[in-house]
Design a protein around this motif. Structure first.
Motif, PDB file in Angstrom:
ATOM      1  N   THR A  37     173.591 -50.543 -62.397  1.00 21.63           N
ATOM      2  CA  THR A  37     172.690 -50.424 -61.242  1.00 21.63           C
ATOM      3  C   THR A  37     172.312 -48.968 -61.010  1.00 21.63           C
ATOM      4  OG1 THR A  37     173.610 -52.397 -60.214  1.00 21.63           O
ATOM      5  CG2 THR A  37     172.462 -50.865 -58.784  1.00 21.63           C
ATOM      6  N   LEU A  70     164.028 -54.244 -60.743  1.00 21.20           N
ATOM      7  CA  LEU A  70     164.527 -55.617 -60.839  1.00 21.20           C
ATOM      8  C   LEU A  70     165.839 -55.671 -61.631  1.00 21.20           C
ATOM      9  CD1 LEU A  70     161.224 -57.607 -61.420  1.00 21.20           C
ATOM     10  CD2 LEU A  70     162.647 -57.578 -59.374  1.00 21.20           C
ATOM     11  N   LEU A  71     165.915 -54.915 -62.720  1.00 20.50           N
ATOM     12  CA  LEU A  71     167.166 -54.855 -63.475  1.00 20.50           C
ATOM     13  C   LEU A  71     168.302 -54.275 -62.633  1.00 20.50           C
ATOM     14  CD1 LEU A  71     166.157 -53.682 -67.054  1.00 20.50           C
ATOM     15  CD2 LEU A  71     167.274 -55.815 -66.419  1.00 20.50           C
ATOM     16  N   TYR A  74     169.425 -56.879 -60.281  1.00 14.64           N
ATOM     17  CA  TYR A  74     170.154 -57.937 -60.978  1.00 14.64           C
ATOM     18  C   TYR A  74     171.588 -57.509 -61.283  1.00 14.64           C
ATOM     19  CZ  TYR A  74     171.579 -61.103 -64.703  1.00 14.64           C
ATOM     20  OH  TYR A  74     172.269 -61.986 -65.473  1.00 14.64           O
ATOM     21  N   THR A  76     173.537 -55.669 -59.669  1.00 15.12           N
ATOM     22  CA  THR A  76     174.415 -55.490 -58.506  1.00 15.12           C
ATOM     23  C   THR A  76     175.501 -56.546 -58.461  1.00 15.12           C
ATOM     24  OG1 THR A  76     172.905 -56.738 -57.092  1.00 15.12           O
ATOM     25  CG2 THR A  76     172.708 -54.328 -57.065  1.00 15.12           C
ATOM     26  N   LYS A  77     175.329 -57.640 -59.179  1.00 16.35           N
ATOM     27  CA  LYS A  77     176.368 -58.668 -59.191  1.00 16.35           C
ATOM     28  C   LYS A  77     177.633 -58.180 -59.891  1.00 16.35           C
ATOM     29  CE  LYS A  77     175.017 -61.200 -63.343  1.00 16.35           C
ATOM     30  NZ  LYS A  77     174.572 -62.507 -63.835  1.00 16.35           N
TER      31      LYS A  77
END
Length: 84
Positions: A37, A70-71, A74, A76-77
């Motif tokens: 991130t 966007l990546l 994504y 952040t999970k």
């Protein structure tokens, strides 16, 4: 005026990268997945700065910025929950 803003962005980018690396070491966080991130968000700043310097502002710059955002969202999970 443009050179002042470019220098300001570079200095703040360097300080923020150093801060993130130090915080990760202090908390004992290792691995690439948890850093993705931050890497994506730093790449947004670098890419936009290079696009500004080399007059490459346009659809490719915008598209890659949106893609990296966007990546970054994504990935952040993979971040660890905050420790208090």
């Amino acid at each position: 005026m443009e050179s002042i803003l470019s220098i300001l962005v570079l200095v703040s980018l360097i300080f923020s990268i150093i801060y993130v690396v130090r915080q990760r070491k202090a908390q004992g966080i290792t691995g690439l997945k948890t850093a993705l991130t931050s890497i994506c968000f730093f790449l947004v700043a670098v890419m936009n700065l290079l696009a500004y310097w080399f007059d490459f502002l346009g659809i490719w710059s915008w598209g890659s910025t949106v893609g990296l955002l966007l990546l970054g969202a994504y990935f952040t999970k993979y971040l660890q929950p905050a420790q208090s």
